[in-house]
Design a protein around this motif. Structure first.
Motif, PDB file in Angstrom:
ATOM      1  N   LEU A   2      -6.251   1.406 -10.524  1.00  9.31           N
ATOM      2  CA  LEU A   2      -5.671   2.553 -11.206  1.00  9.31           C
ATOM      3  C   LEU A   2      -4.152   2.486 -11.119  1.00  9.31           C
ATOM      4  O   LEU A   2      -3.597   2.150 -10.073  1.00  9.31           O
ATOM      5  N   TYR A   3      -3.483   2.821 -12.215  1.00 11.23           N
ATOM      6  CA  TYR A   3      -2.027   2.778 -12.234  1.00 11.23           C
ATOM      7  C   TYR A   3      -1.520   3.696 -13.338  1.00 11.23           C
ATOM      8  O   TYR A   3      -2.288   4.189 -14.179  1.00 11.23           O
ATOM      9  N   LEU A   4      -0.206   3.940 -13.336  1.00  9.42           N
ATOM     10  CA  LEU A   4       0.405   4.829 -14.312  1.00  9.42           C
ATOM     11  C   LEU A   4       0.479   4.149 -15.666  1.00  9.42           C
ATOM     12  O   LEU A   4       1.012   3.044 -15.795  1.00  9.42           O
ATOM     13  N   THR A   5      -0.072   4.780 -16.676  1.00  9.96           N
ATOM     14  CA  THR A   5      -0.062   4.238 -18.024  1.00  9.96           C
ATOM     15  C   THR A   5      -0.009   5.391 -19.011  1.00  9.96           C
ATOM     16  O   THR A   5      -0.129   6.556 -18.637  1.00  9.96           O
ATOM     17  N   SER A   6       0.187   5.082 -20.270  1.00  4.60           N
ATOM     18  CA  SER A   6       0.202   6.103 -21.312  1.00  4.60           C
ATOM     19  C   SER A   6      -0.773   5.698 -22.414  1.00  4.60           C
ATOM     20  O   SER A   6      -0.628   4.620 -22.999  1.00  4.60           O
ATOM     21  N   PRO A   7      -1.797   6.529 -22.713  1.00  6.49           N
ATOM     22  CA  PRO A   7      -2.082   7.811 -22.062  1.00  6.49           C
ATOM     23  C   PRO A   7      -2.561   7.624 -20.625  1.00  6.49           C
ATOM     24  O   PRO A   7      -2.997   6.539 -20.252  1.00  6.49           O
ATOM     25  N   ASN A   8      -2.467   8.696 -19.830  1.00  3.97           N
ATOM     26  CA  ASN A   8      -2.821   8.621 -18.417  1.00  3.97           C
ATOM     27  C   ASN A   8      -4.304   8.339 -18.221  1.00  3.97           C
ATOM     28  O   ASN A   8      -5.143   8.798 -18.997  1.00  3.97           O
ATOM     29  N   PHE A   9      -4.611   7.557 -17.157  1.00  2.00           N
ATOM     30  CA  PHE A   9      -5.996   7.430 -16.726  1.00  2.00           C
ATOM     31  C   PHE A   9      -6.510   8.807 -16.315  1.00  2.00           C
ATOM     32  O   PHE A   9      -5.784   9.608 -15.720  1.00  2.00           O
ATOM     33  N   ARG A  10      -7.775   9.073 -16.610  1.00  2.00           N
ATOM     34  CA  ARG A  10      -8.407  10.329 -16.222  1.00  2.00           C
ATOM     35  C   ARG A  10      -9.812  10.042 -15.717  1.00  2.00           C
ATOM     36  O   ARG A  10     -10.447   9.084 -16.155  1.00  2.00           O
ATOM     37  N   GLY A  11     -10.301  10.892 -14.813  1.00  2.00           N
ATOM     38  CA  GLY A  11     -11.681  10.745 -14.388  1.00  2.00           C
ATOM     39  C   GLY A  11     -11.891  11.044 -12.919  1.00  2.00           C
ATOM     40  O   GLY A  11     -10.964  11.377 -12.177  1.00  2.00           O
ATOM     41  N   ASP A  12     -13.144  10.904 -12.491  1.00  2.00           N
ATOM     42  CA  ASP A  12     -13.515  11.217 -11.108  1.00  2.00           C
ATOM     43  C   ASP A  12     -12.863  10.274 -10.110  1.00  2.00           C
ATOM     44  O   ASP A  12     -12.571  10.665  -8.975  1.00  2.00           O
ATOM     45  N   ASP A  13     -12.634   9.006 -10.509  1.00  2.00           N
ATOM     46  CA  ASP A  13     -11.968   8.071  -9.595  1.00  2.00           C
ATOM     47  C   ASP A  13     -10.560   8.559  -9.261  1.00  2.00           C
ATOM     48  O   ASP A  13     -10.114   8.461  -8.115  1.00  2.00           O
ATOM     49  N   VAL A  14      -9.871   9.086 -10.276  1.00  2.00           N
ATOM     50  CA  VAL A  14      -8.520   9.608 -10.055  1.00  2.00           C
ATOM     51  C   VAL A  14      -8.579  10.849  -9.164  1.00  2.00           C
ATOM     52  O   VAL A  14      -7.762  11.022  -8.255  1.00  2.00           O
ATOM     53  N   THR A  15      -9.560  11.715  -9.414  1.00  2.00           N
ATOM     54  CA  THR A  15      -9.725  12.915  -8.589  1.00  2.00           C
ATOM     55  C   THR A  15      -9.938  12.552  -7.126  1.00  2.00           C
ATOM     56  O   THR A  15      -9.330  13.143  -6.225  1.00  2.00           O
ATOM     57  N   GLN A  16     -10.802  11.573  -6.876  1.00  2.00           N
ATOM     58  CA  GLN A  16     -11.072  11.155  -5.503  1.00  2.00           C
ATOM     59  C   GLN A  16      -9.815  10.593  -4.848  1.00  2.00           C
ATOM     60  O   GLN A  16      -9.523  10.877  -3.674  1.00  2.00           O
ATOM     61  N   LEU A  17      -9.054   9.813  -5.602  1.00  2.00           N
ATOM     62  CA  LEU A  17      -7.809   9.246  -5.085  1.00  2.00           C
ATOM     63  C   LEU A  17      -6.817  10.352  -4.733  1.00  2.00           C
ATOM     64  O   LEU A  17      -6.189  10.338  -3.666  1.00  2.00           O
ATOM     65  N   GLN A  18      -6.671  11.329  -5.622  1.00  2.00           N
ATOM     66  CA  GLN A  18      -5.769  12.453  -5.354  1.00  2.00           C
ATOM     67  C   GLN A  18      -6.198  13.224  -4.108  1.00  2.00           C
ATOM     68  O   GLN A  18      -5.358  13.615  -3.291  1.00  2.00           O
TER      69      GLN A  18
END
Length: 241
Positions: A2-18
């Motif tokens: 996962l990394y910063l991109t446009s449009p932003n990555f979204r999803g449960d993996d990002v939620t777990q990371l946050q």
């Protein structure tokens, strides 16, 4: 990866990371499942402290370090939850300056206006958004820099649902507090209502950057018949009277 991109990555993996970073004390902003600049910065800060290559990318090595340190620190509310709670629990003079957005999606324009009036009478700064487009509500609330968002919609069900943002591993503490306060206030003025609080991942709750609730109110005829009482209860739930 996962990394910063446009449009932003979204999803449960990002939620777990946050959630993991927040519990470890790295500020990645609100846990919303969206990979934005704050999350990229938090990853870099974590990598710096964990001795991992600093690139702001959640690679295999970064995940391994996160899991290792998380297993040592245990569970906790995290920075995001603590901030969310604090924003809802402001008191004293600061509370009088709270910015509140009341959003109405359909069928409850009268109730929304009554809530807005009650909040303004309590010296709150209020914006009323009265349209069905979720994106318009999100844009208005975030641009307004609201401290609290209250969404309203009517439905034909025989019960009320007060939703706050929640996903596996994270729930909005401020949203849950407000949800429970509204439910208690509604039950007090209209005991015949069945009112449930539930964590959901609705777009309006995920995309807004403040404690937010979505009030699906029914049965419609009871809610509209008792509009002033409903409005008073929701305003009172914010302890503004």
């Amino acid at each position: 990866m996962l990394y910063l991109t446009s449009p932003n990555f979204r999803g449960d993996d990002v939620t777990q990371l946050q959630s993991l970073l927040s519990r470890l004390g790295f500020d990645c902003g609100r846990v919303d499942g969206i990979f934005g600049p704050l999350l990229a910065h938090a990853i870099s800060e974590f990598q710096k402290n964990a001795g991992v290559s600093i690139d702001g990318i959640c690679s295999t090595d970064t995940v391994a370090a996160l899991e290792r340190l998380s297993s040592q620190t245990g569970e906790g509310p995290g920075i995001s939850s603590l901030r969310d709670t604090e924003r809802f629990r402001t008191t004293g003079d600061e509370r009088k300056l709270r910015r509140v957005v009341v959003g109405q999606f359909g069928g409850l324009s009268g109730v929304a206006r009554l809530i807005s009036r009650a909040l303004r009478d309590a010296h709150e700064i209020v914006m009323l958004v009265d349209e069905p487009d979720v994106a318009a509500h999100v844009l208005a609330a975030n641009h307004f820099q609201a401290d609290t968002y209250i969404g309203l919609e009517a439905h034909a069900e025989s019960e009320c649902t007060i939703a706050f943002y929640a996903v596996p591993g994270f729930s909005s503490a401020g949203g849950e507090l407000l949800s429970n306060a509204i439910a208690d206030a509604l039950r007090a003025v209209l005991p015949q209502l069945t009112v449930n609080c539930v964590g959901m991942r609705l777009p309006i709750l995920r995309e807004t950057r403040m404690p937010a609730v979505m009030c699906s109110l029914g049965p419609f005829d009871v809610i509209t018949q008792h509009g002033p009482e409903v409005a008073e209860a929701i305003a009172a739930a914010l302890a503004l009277d």
